[in-house]
Motif scaffolding. Structure first.
Motif, PDB file in Angstrom:
ATOM      1  N   SER A  79     -31.254  -2.978 -42.743  1.00 60.63           N
ATOM      2  CA  SER A  79     -31.722  -3.584 -41.508  1.00 60.63           C
ATOM      3  C   SER A  79     -31.030  -2.911 -40.331  1.00 60.63           C
TER       4      SER A  79
ATOM      5  N   GLY B 121     -37.165  -0.744 -48.157  1.00 64.15           N
ATOM      6  CA  GLY B 121     -37.560  -1.292 -46.866  1.00 64.15           C
ATOM      7  C   GLY B 121     -36.398  -1.434 -45.892  1.00 64.15           C
TER       8      GLY B 121
ATOM      9  N   THR C 294     -40.909  -4.505 -40.749  1.00 69.30           N
ATOM     10  CA  THR C 294     -40.244  -3.861 -41.879  1.00 69.30           C
ATOM     11  C   THR C 294     -40.925  -2.528 -42.129  1.00 69.30           C
TER      12      THR C 294
ATOM     13  N   GLN D  31     -35.649  -3.574 -42.273  1.00 64.13           N
ATOM     14  CA  GLN D  31     -36.110  -4.528 -41.265  1.00 64.13           C
ATOM     15  C   GLN D  31     -35.565  -4.105 -39.914  1.00 64.13           C
TER      16      GLN D  31
END
Lengths: 112, 115
Positions: A10, A105, A87, A107
């Motif tokens: 993230s 992924g 994302t 975010q």
């Protein structure tokens, strides 16, 4: 075993800043590297893609950089906007196939 | 065009129950796929199809079955549901653009919980 490793998990960036997401792969047979963007409650959507015969591809504020020797590629989001909060998934496949190996992924949150 | 339509959007199953996730596309795409998305794991391919009557396994096919009787429909069948099948399921379709780029069109997903 994740064939495509993505980092960071993230990130938070201010409006107008640059978001950078990195991916690494092991399989040298991969020849197609797309990035997908996913908003909450929606399916992923193709953002931009690159093949290993070029080192960089730019579409608007989104740029893919590709380093074949290092087996790495990255997504740069220039002038990040709150609407870019989503994302992002990197992926790889053979022969431009839809059988994609996705990264885990990232975010991205863009603060006003 | 509706694109890729998935039903249902949400479902809760008990362990051992069976169900079918529906997927339909109206873009006349030959290629269709089922992916599952687990938190922190990205998407993993369950099954795919290159045309009506042709299906093959992806990375995580155990516990699932598919069929492709028409170009438009690609249902995913869960037999004897297990907690490990709790996930968000995405159906996708694609055609090759001719430039070597394959664009997957995803549905909005089915959130499945097995309790």
């Amino acid at each position: 075993q994740q064939q495509v490793k993505q980092s960071p998990q993230s990130l938070i960036v201010q409006k107008g800043g640059i978001s950078i997401i990195n991916c690494a792969y092991e399989n040298t047979a991969f020849d197609y590297f797309p990035w997908y963007q996913q908003f909450p409650g929606k399916g992923p959507a193709l953002l931009i893609a690159i093949r290993p015969d070029v080192s960089e591809k730019k579409e608007g504020r989104f740029t893919i950089s590709f380093n074949k020797s290092a087996k790495q590629f990255s997504l740069h989001i220039m002038d990040s906007q709150p609407g870019d909060s989503a994302t992002y998934f990197c992926a790889a496949s053979y022969s431009s196939w839809g059988k994609l190996q996705f990264g885990a992924g990232t975010q991205v949150v863009v603060t006003p | 065009n509706a694109g890729v339509t998935q039903t249902p959007k949400f479902r809760i199953l008990k362990i051992g129950q069976s169900m079918t996730l529906q997927c339909a596309q109206d873009m006349n795409h030959n290629y269709m796929y089922w992916y599952r998305q687990d938190p922190g794991m990205g998407l993993k391919l369950i099954y795919y199809s290159v045309g009506a009557g042709i299906t093959d396994k992806g990375e995580v096919p155990n516990g699932y079955n598919v069929s492709r009787s028409t170009t438009e429909d690609f249902p995913l069948r869960l037999e004897l549901a297990a907690p490990s099948q709790t996930s968000v399921y995405f159906c996708a379709s694609s055609h090759e653009t001719g430039t070597g780029e394959v664009k997957l069109f995803f549905g909005s997903g089915t959130q499945l919980s097995v309790l």
